[in-house]
Design a protein around this motif. Structure first.
Motif, PDB file in Angstrom:
ATOM      1  N   CYS A  59      41.901  48.693 -11.603  1.00  0.00           N
ATOM      2  CA  CYS A  59      42.155  48.353 -13.006  1.00  0.00           C
ATOM      3  C   CYS A  59      42.692  49.574 -13.753  1.00  0.00           C
ATOM      4  O   CYS A  59      42.597  49.649 -14.980  1.00  0.00           O
ATOM      5  CB  CYS A  59      40.887  47.837 -13.687  1.00  0.00           C
ATOM      6  N   ASP A  60      43.238  50.522 -13.031  1.00  0.00           N
ATOM      7  CA  ASP A  60      43.803  51.743 -13.607  1.00  0.00           C
ATOM      8  C   ASP A  60      44.780  51.375 -14.717  1.00  0.00           C
ATOM      9  O   ASP A  60      45.777  50.683 -14.488  1.00  0.00           O
ATOM     10  CB  ASP A  60      44.512  52.532 -12.505  1.00  0.00           C
ATOM     11  N   ALA A  61      44.506  51.855 -15.928  1.00  0.00           N
ATOM     12  CA  ALA A  61      45.335  51.482 -17.076  1.00  0.00           C
ATOM     13  C   ALA A  61      46.774  51.942 -16.914  1.00  0.00           C
ATOM     14  O   ALA A  61      47.705  51.272 -17.372  1.00  0.00           O
ATOM     15  CB  ALA A  61      44.733  52.047 -18.354  1.00  0.00           C
ATOM     16  N   ALA A  62      46.987  53.086 -16.252  1.00  0.00           N
ATOM     17  CA  ALA A  62      48.356  53.579 -16.061  1.00  0.00           C
ATOM     18  C   ALA A  62      49.153  52.624 -15.174  1.00  0.00           C
ATOM     19  O   ALA A  62      50.337  52.356 -15.431  1.00  0.00           O
ATOM     20  CB  ALA A  62      48.326  54.978 -15.458  1.00  0.00           C
ATOM     21  N   ARG A  93      31.528  49.798  -5.240  1.00  0.00           N
ATOM     22  CA  ARG A  93      30.661  50.841  -4.676  1.00  0.00           C
ATOM     23  C   ARG A  93      29.516  50.141  -3.959  1.00  0.00           C
ATOM     24  O   ARG A  93      29.099  49.033  -4.338  1.00  0.00           O
ATOM     25  CB  ARG A  93      30.108  51.760  -5.766  1.00  0.00           C
ATOM     26  N   GLU A  94      29.000  50.780  -2.933  1.00  0.00           N
ATOM     27  CA  GLU A  94      27.869  50.220  -2.200  1.00  0.00           C
ATOM     28  C   GLU A  94      26.570  50.607  -2.888  1.00  0.00           C
ATOM     29  O   GLU A  94      26.330  51.778  -3.161  1.00  0.00           O
ATOM     30  CB  GLU A  94      27.865  50.713  -0.754  1.00  0.00           C
ATOM     31  N   ILE A  95      25.741  49.617  -3.194  1.00  0.00           N
ATOM     32  CA  ILE A  95      24.474  49.907  -3.866  1.00  0.00           C
ATOM     33  C   ILE A  95      23.282  49.782  -2.917  1.00  0.00           C
ATOM     34  O   ILE A  95      22.198  50.296  -3.218  1.00  0.00           O
ATOM     35  CB  ILE A  95      24.273  49.026  -5.120  1.00  0.00           C
ATOM     36  N   ILE A 102      31.118  45.399  -8.019  1.00  0.00           N
ATOM     37  CA  ILE A 102      32.358  45.684  -8.734  1.00  0.00           C
ATOM     38  C   ILE A 102      31.959  46.385 -10.029  1.00  0.00           C
ATOM     39  O   ILE A 102      31.270  45.813 -10.873  1.00  0.00           O
ATOM     40  CB  ILE A 102      33.162  44.405  -9.006  1.00  0.00           C
ATOM     41  N   MET A 103      32.375  47.625 -10.174  1.00  0.00           N
ATOM     42  CA  MET A 103      31.852  48.492 -11.229  1.00  0.00           C
ATOM     43  C   MET A 103      32.384  48.097 -12.607  1.00  0.00           C
ATOM     44  O   MET A 103      33.588  47.954 -12.819  1.00  0.00           O
ATOM     45  CB  MET A 103      32.203  49.952 -10.915  1.00  0.00           C
ATOM     46  N   PHE A 104      31.455  47.947 -13.529  1.00  0.00           N
ATOM     47  CA  PHE A 104      31.790  47.489 -14.882  1.00  0.00           C
ATOM     48  C   PHE A 104      32.721  48.473 -15.574  1.00  0.00           C
ATOM     49  O   PHE A 104      33.689  48.070 -16.236  1.00  0.00           O
ATOM     50  CB  PHE A 104      30.505  47.303 -15.689  1.00  0.00           C
ATOM     51  N   ILE A 134      29.087  40.998  -2.786  1.00  0.00           N
ATOM     52  CA  ILE A 134      29.652  41.817  -3.863  1.00  0.00           C
ATOM     53  C   ILE A 134      29.168  41.268  -5.198  1.00  0.00           C
ATOM     54  O   ILE A 134      29.485  40.131  -5.569  1.00  0.00           O
ATOM     55  CB  ILE A 134      31.187  41.820  -3.804  1.00  0.00           C
ATOM     56  N   LEU A 135      28.407  42.072  -5.903  1.00  0.00           N
ATOM     57  CA  LEU A 135      27.840  41.682  -7.191  1.00  0.00           C
ATOM     58  C   LEU A 135      28.827  41.964  -8.318  1.00  0.00           C
ATOM     59  O   LEU A 135      29.395  43.053  -8.402  1.00  0.00           O
ATOM     60  CB  LEU A 135      26.545  42.470  -7.436  1.00  0.00           C
ATOM     61  N   VAL A 136      29.035  40.968  -9.174  1.00  0.00           N
ATOM     62  CA  VAL A 136      29.803  41.143 -10.405  1.00  0.00           C
ATOM     63  C   VAL A 136      28.817  40.950 -11.548  1.00  0.00           C
ATOM     64  O   VAL A 136      28.491  39.822 -11.917  1.00  0.00           O
ATOM     65  CB  VAL A 136      30.968  40.139 -10.503  1.00  0.00           C
ATOM     66  N   ASN A 137      28.324  42.047 -12.086  1.00  0.00           N
ATOM     67  CA  ASN A 137      27.236  42.013 -13.064  1.00  0.00           C
ATOM     68  C   ASN A 137      27.815  42.133 -14.474  1.00  0.00           C
ATOM     69  O   ASN A 137      28.277  43.187 -14.880  1.00  0.00           O
ATOM     70  CB  ASN A 137      26.261  43.164 -12.788  1.00  0.00           C
ATOM     71  N   THR A 138      27.788  41.008 -15.207  1.00  0.00           N
ATOM     72  CA  THR A 138      28.172  41.035 -16.626  1.00  0.00           C
ATOM     73  C   THR A 138      26.990  40.499 -17.422  1.00  0.00           C
ATOM     74  O   THR A 138      26.931  39.331 -17.793  1.00  0.00           O
ATOM     75  CB  THR A 138      29.437  40.201 -16.892  1.00  0.00           C
ATOM     76  N   SER A 139      26.029  41.356 -17.637  1.00  0.00           N
ATOM     77  CA  SER A 139      24.806  40.998 -18.356  1.00  0.00           C
ATOM     78  C   SER A 139      25.132  40.700 -19.819  1.00  0.00           C
ATOM     79  O   SER A 139      26.221  41.029 -20.309  1.00  0.00           O
ATOM     80  CB  SER A 139      23.819  42.157 -18.283  1.00  0.00           C
TER      81      SER A 139
END
Length: 296
Positions: A59-62, A93-95, A102-104, A134-139
């Motif tokens: 998701c690199d903004a550039a 990242r592996e947790i 998938i990192m927020f 793969i966790l997508v955490n959007t609390s």
């Protein structure tokens, strides 16, 4: 706008590989050229996922800005950047052994590239790909943080929902709190139940049930995964909605025959016209979504 259907093309996504379909565009020049051809076929929104030079997800903004600028140089299509990212590259990242996230913070970078729209996945899901979970955490707290960023950037959200609770929980909470303004743009993603825990399959009853729970002032779009793509999108048109097609969701134009994005858009246009509707132009889609016209 009566009898006009907005077609979103999702040309790349964050999961498919060129090894699965060599027509998949992953680099900025490939994506822009493909989007131009899809717009010429009748697409009025592009759902952009970015890839690194090695074709892995980012998701690199550039990179997003590069893609967006190349698209805008050749088309007036509405640009919708993803905040979902993908299942490899910069995004994960592996947790714990076998469980990745998938990192927020990486997902949020998708809002820094000047797009008109962006996906807002206001839910937590567990995806399964390539033997990994793969966790997508959007609390709820993260939803609030995303909402603040959308307001700061002036980007219109696309609420992406895989099942009914994905609509009724944080999206409606935020909409009721005044975060989003009508028309709300809600994308029902159906048919991904094999890869995403709690995702709904496509059936006519399920889609009708989802549509019955839309808030007042909402427009809806339907994305069908794999073989559900054209049954679900045809149903969406008949139900008064809009559609998404593309290689992000479906790699085939027919059983065993790999698709191009252009073929998928062209097939959708034929279906829309057979049903007595017309594809909306980008100008018409902006009017329907209350987006500012280019140059205004």
């Amino acid at each position: 706008m009566k009898n006009k259907v907005i077609i979103t093309v999702a040309p790349t996504g964050g999961m498919a590989k060129k090894s699965q379909n060599p027509h998949l565009p992953t680099q900025p020049d490939e994506i822009a050229a493909c989007v131009k051809r899809c717009a010429d076929e009748g697409a009025s929104i592009v759902a952009v996922h970015a890839r690194r030079p090695d074709n892995q997800a980012t998701c690199d903004a550039a990179i997003y800005r590069d893609i967006n600028a190349r698209i805008r140089a050749v088309s007036d299509i509405i640009i919708n950047n993803s905040t979902g990212g993908g299942v490899d590259g910069d995004m994960t990242r592996e947790i714990e052994p076998g469980l990745h996230e998938i990192m927020f913070a990486e997902r949020m970078k998708g809002l820094d590239a000047g797009a008109e729209m962006a996906t807002f996945d206001a839910h937590t899901v567990l995806a399964s790909f390539g033997g990994r979970e793969i966790l997508v955490n959007t609390s709820p707290r993260r939803c609030n943080s995303m909402a603040a960023k959308f307001i700061q950037t002036g980007i219109k959200p696309e609420w992406e929902c895989f099942c009914l609770p994905h609509l009724l929980q944080d999206p409606l909470r935020l909409i009721s709190g005044g975060f989003d303004k009508p028309p709300y743009w809600i994308n029902f993603v159906l048919g991904g139940e094999r890869g995403f825990q709690n995702a709904s399959p496509y059936t006519p009853k399920i889609l009708d049930h989802l549509v019955a729970h839309l808030p007042t002032g909402a427009l809806f779009c339907v994305s069908g995964i794999g073989k559900a793509q054209f049954p679900a999108t045809t149903h969406a048109v008949l139900a008064g909605g809009h559609v998404r097609v593309g290689l992000e969701d479906n790699l085939y134009i027919a059983p065993g025959e790999l698709a191009t994005n252009e073929q998928l858009v062209a097939k959708m246009v034929r279906i829309i016209r057979e049903l007595g509707y017309e594809p909306a132009t980008p100008i018409e889609a902006r009017e329907m979504l209350s987006l500012r016209q280019l140059g205004a």
